[in-house]
Enzyme design. Sequence first.
Site, PDB file in Angstrom:
ATOM      1  N   ARG A   1      17.143  14.046  14.810  1.00  0.00           N
ATOM      2  CA  ARG A   1      16.314  13.554  15.938  1.00  0.00           C
ATOM      3  C   ARG A   1      15.282  12.532  15.450  1.00  0.00           C
ATOM      4  O   ARG A   1      14.157  12.496  15.939  1.00  0.00           O
ATOM      5  CB  ARG A   1      15.610  14.700  16.679  1.00  0.00           C
ATOM      6  CG  ARG A   1      16.536  15.738  17.232  1.00  0.00           C
ATOM      7  CD  ARG A   1      17.434  15.218  18.348  1.00  0.00           C
ATOM      8  NE  ARG A   1      18.373  16.240  18.747  1.00  0.00           N
ATOM      9  CZ  ARG A   1      19.581  16.408  18.162  1.00  0.00           C
ATOM     10  NH1 ARG A   1      19.996  15.580  17.212  1.00  0.00           N
ATOM     11  NH2 ARG A   1      20.377  17.371  18.561  1.00  0.00           N
TER      12      ARG A   1
ATOM     13  N   SER B   1      15.631  20.186  25.228  1.00  0.00           N
ATOM     14  CA  SER B   1      14.894  20.915  24.184  1.00  0.00           C
ATOM     15  C   SER B   1      13.521  20.280  24.012  1.00  0.00           C
ATOM     16  O   SER B   1      13.426  19.091  23.713  1.00  0.00           O
ATOM     17  CB  SER B   1      15.626  20.829  22.848  1.00  0.00           C
ATOM     18  OG  SER B   1      16.910  21.342  22.992  1.00  0.00           O
TER      19      SER B   1
ATOM     20  N   GLU C   1      10.048  17.586  20.266  1.00  0.00           N
ATOM     21  CA  GLU C   1      11.124  16.578  20.227  1.00  0.00           C
ATOM     22  C   GLU C   1      10.870  15.549  21.330  1.00  0.00           C
ATOM     23  O   GLU C   1      11.160  14.367  21.183  1.00  0.00           O
ATOM     24  CB  GLU C   1      12.470  17.277  20.458  1.00  0.00           C
ATOM     25  CG  GLU C   1      13.638  16.326  20.561  1.00  0.00           C
ATOM     26  CD  GLU C   1      14.985  17.026  20.797  1.00  0.00           C
ATOM     27  OE1 GLU C   1      15.229  18.088  20.191  1.00  0.00           O
ATOM     28  OE2 GLU C   1      15.771  16.495  21.589  1.00  0.00           O
TER      29      GLU C   1
HETATM   30  C1  FAD Z   1      18.745  18.572  30.477  1.00  0.00           C
HETATM   31  C2  FAD Z   1      18.568  17.745  29.213  1.00  0.00           C
HETATM   32  C3  FAD Z   1      19.393  17.972  28.127  1.00  0.00           C
HETATM   33  C4  FAD Z   1      19.244  17.210  26.946  1.00  0.00           C
HETATM   34  N1  FAD Z   1      20.090  17.452  25.899  1.00  0.00           N
HETATM   35  C5  FAD Z   1      19.995  16.727  24.767  1.00  0.00           C
HETATM   36  C6  FAD Z   1      20.895  16.953  23.672  1.00  0.00           C
HETATM   37  O1  FAD Z   1      21.781  17.797  23.735  1.00  0.00           O
HETATM   38  N2  FAD Z   1      20.738  16.203  22.565  1.00  0.00           N
HETATM   39  C7  FAD Z   1      19.782  15.237  22.461  1.00  0.00           C
HETATM   40  O2  FAD Z   1      19.710  14.592  21.402  1.00  0.00           O
HETATM   41  N3  FAD Z   1      18.919  14.985  23.483  1.00  0.00           N
HETATM   42  C8  FAD Z   1      19.009  15.698  24.627  1.00  0.00           C
HETATM   43  N4  FAD Z   1      18.144  15.467  25.670  1.00  0.00           N
HETATM   44  C9  FAD Z   1      17.077  14.448  25.518  1.00  0.00           C
HETATM   45  C10 FAD Z   1      17.447  13.065  26.104  1.00  0.00           C
HETATM   46  O3  FAD Z   1      18.506  13.154  26.983  1.00  0.00           O
HETATM   47  C11 FAD Z   1      17.779  12.049  25.003  1.00  0.00           C
HETATM   48  O4  FAD Z   1      16.741  11.953  24.076  1.00  0.00           O
HETATM   49  C12 FAD Z   1      18.059  10.652  25.593  1.00  0.00           C
HETATM   50  O5  FAD Z   1      18.580   9.811  24.571  1.00  0.00           O
HETATM   51  C13 FAD Z   1      16.816  10.001  26.190  1.00  0.00           C
HETATM   52  O6  FAD Z   1      17.230   8.821  26.854  1.00  0.00           O
HETATM   53  P1  FAD Z   1      16.384   8.144  27.998  1.00  0.00           P
HETATM   54  O7  FAD Z   1      17.047   6.839  28.297  1.00  0.00           O
HETATM   55  O8  FAD Z   1      16.215   9.067  29.128  1.00  0.00           O
HETATM   56  O9  FAD Z   1      15.015   7.909  27.219  1.00  0.00           O
HETATM   57  P2  FAD Z   1      13.535   7.786  27.821  1.00  0.00           P
HETATM   58  O10 FAD Z   1      13.015   9.158  28.107  1.00  0.00           O
HETATM   59  O11 FAD Z   1      13.479   6.787  28.906  1.00  0.00           O
HETATM   60  O12 FAD Z   1      12.765   7.207  26.548  1.00  0.00           O
HETATM   61  C14 FAD Z   1      12.595   7.945  25.367  1.00  0.00           C
HETATM   62  C15 FAD Z   1      11.783   7.108  24.370  1.00  0.00           C
HETATM   63  O13 FAD Z   1      12.493   5.931  24.020  1.00  0.00           O
HETATM   64  C16 FAD Z   1      11.776   4.737  24.387  1.00  0.00           C
HETATM   65  N5  FAD Z   1      12.807   3.807  24.925  1.00  0.00           N
HETATM   66  C17 FAD Z   1      13.581   3.992  26.023  1.00  0.00           C
HETATM   67  N6  FAD Z   1      14.472   3.008  26.134  1.00  0.00           N
HETATM   68  C18 FAD Z   1      14.266   2.155  25.096  1.00  0.00           C
HETATM   69  C19 FAD Z   1      14.882   0.928  24.652  1.00  0.00           C
HETATM   70  N7  FAD Z   1      15.909   0.360  25.303  1.00  0.00           N
HETATM   71  N8  FAD Z   1      14.384   0.329  23.539  1.00  0.00           N
HETATM   72  C20 FAD Z   1      13.346   0.866  22.859  1.00  0.00           C
HETATM   73  N9  FAD Z   1      12.717   2.014  23.231  1.00  0.00           N
HETATM   74  C21 FAD Z   1      13.187   2.656  24.323  1.00  0.00           C
HETATM   75  C22 FAD Z   1      10.740   5.187  25.402  1.00  0.00           C
HETATM   76  O14 FAD Z   1       9.588   4.361  25.364  1.00  0.00           O
HETATM   77  C23 FAD Z   1      10.440   6.610  24.943  1.00  0.00           C
HETATM   78  O15 FAD Z   1       9.507   6.602  23.884  1.00  0.00           O
HETATM   79  C24 FAD Z   1      18.264  16.197  26.874  1.00  0.00           C
HETATM   80  C25 FAD Z   1      17.444  15.951  27.996  1.00  0.00           C
HETATM   81  C26 FAD Z   1      17.591  16.719  29.148  1.00  0.00           C
HETATM   82  C27 FAD Z   1      16.733  16.426  30.331  1.00  0.00           C
END
Ligand code: FAD
Length: 337
Positions: free
Chosen positions: A162, A237, A333
């Site tokens: 992570r 998580s 995380e």
């Molecule tokens: C129900 C649930 C289950 C999940 N299961 C997992 C799992 O099994 N494994 C896992 O690893 N994660 C899991 N996650 C966490 C999440 O899905 C991941 O971390 C995902 O990659 C986040 O993507 P996002 O686009 O929603 O990021 P965001 O929440 O929009 O952003 C996260 C961070 O990245 C930055 N950011 C966003 N986009 C960009 C970009 N294009 N360039 C630079 N910075 C950027 C933001 O500023 C922020 O700091 C889960 C989440 C939920 C809600």
Amino acid sequence: MEIHAHFSLKNHNTFGIEAKAKKFVAVHSITELKTVLQQNPTEKKFILGGGSNMLLTQDIEALVIHVDLKGKRIVKKEEDFVWVESQAGENWHEFVLWTIDQNFGGLENMSLIPGNVGTTPIQNIGAYGTEIKDTFISCEALSIDKQENKTFFKGDCHFGYRESIFKNEAKDQYIITSVVFKLTKKNHAINISYGDITTELAKNNVTNPTLKEVSNAVIAIRQSKLPDPKELGNSGSFFKNPILLKSDFKKIQQQFPEMKYYDISETEVKVPAGWLIEQAGFKGKRFGDAGIHKNQALVLVNYGGATGQEILNVSKNIQETIFKTFGIHIEAEVNVI
Ligand SMILES: Cc1cc2nc3c(=O)[nH]c(=O)nc-3n(C[C@H](O)[C@H](O)[C@H](O)COP(=O)(O)OP(=O)(O)OC[C@H]3O[C@@H](n4cnc5c(N)ncnc54)[C@H](O)[C@@H]3O)c2cc1C
């Protein structure tokens, strides 16, 4: 491309927290992205993908740039492999399903992870024994200050559990605009050794699964275990599983011989944070509208009206109790904003 003032982010974060962006803009092309950056040189910037890995504890006093770049294509074909590029704003799960429909292997164990493709390298997302680093070739990123494009190859990204360069040295400096993955065209490296995948497949009498069957099994397990953010606000998580030196762990183990752990190297073990939280009695507890999920101690939830600060307080309470009880620090995380 319109810049909105005092924009509600409630529908842009999976915790469903009410918080406002000072300014908000969704960009649909690299040209739009460069224009926004050039026209707002002094404004603080905050980059938003799918909002599934953040806890908003306050309004965002910045220009929130929602990266909504769409498109995917095959960039290279080899005998056994294919290189696929996706733009950052593609929904991750839909992208995974698309690769499976083409019979491209490598991402199936990461089905149903929320969020966008462009965010996947940031915390090296992973599930069921697979991480993004296993198929990642490179990503394109635009520097926020000079709008210069930079290619980050796998070796540049310093991927860990992570973790990546984007959470450390390169934090808040780049906007990831696209990602390239190398996937199998044949001889897929099916990995069903982790978690309950084999049990789930056995329910359907599957012994030699296809990519689609692995994906379906992962989806079924995740749906049975994790709350759907559309029904109950959460960010997956909330904590990372702590990694301890074996020498330190052995001392803790003397006091807590039943403590669960996994060997991850010659010198380190990983302890499931969910187990620690459950042992500390938090599973299913509710503090107003903030709480800990009844089936998944690692998942903090918003029952509707919780503020980000209330959820943060619960997380701090958990961290302090775990530290007092076991002497182990568990780290968030989720990005706390
Ligand atoms: C129900 C649930 C289950 C999940 N299961 C997992 C799992 O099994 N494994 C896992 O690893 N994660 C899991 N996650 C966490 C999440 O899905 C991941 O971390 C995902 O990659 C986040 O993507 P996002 O686009 O929603 O990021 P965001 O929440 O929009 O952003 C996260 C961070 O990245 C930055 N950011 C966003 N986009 C960009 C970009 N294009 N360039 C630079 N910075 C950027 C933001 O500023 C922020 O700091 C889960 C989440 C939920 C809600």
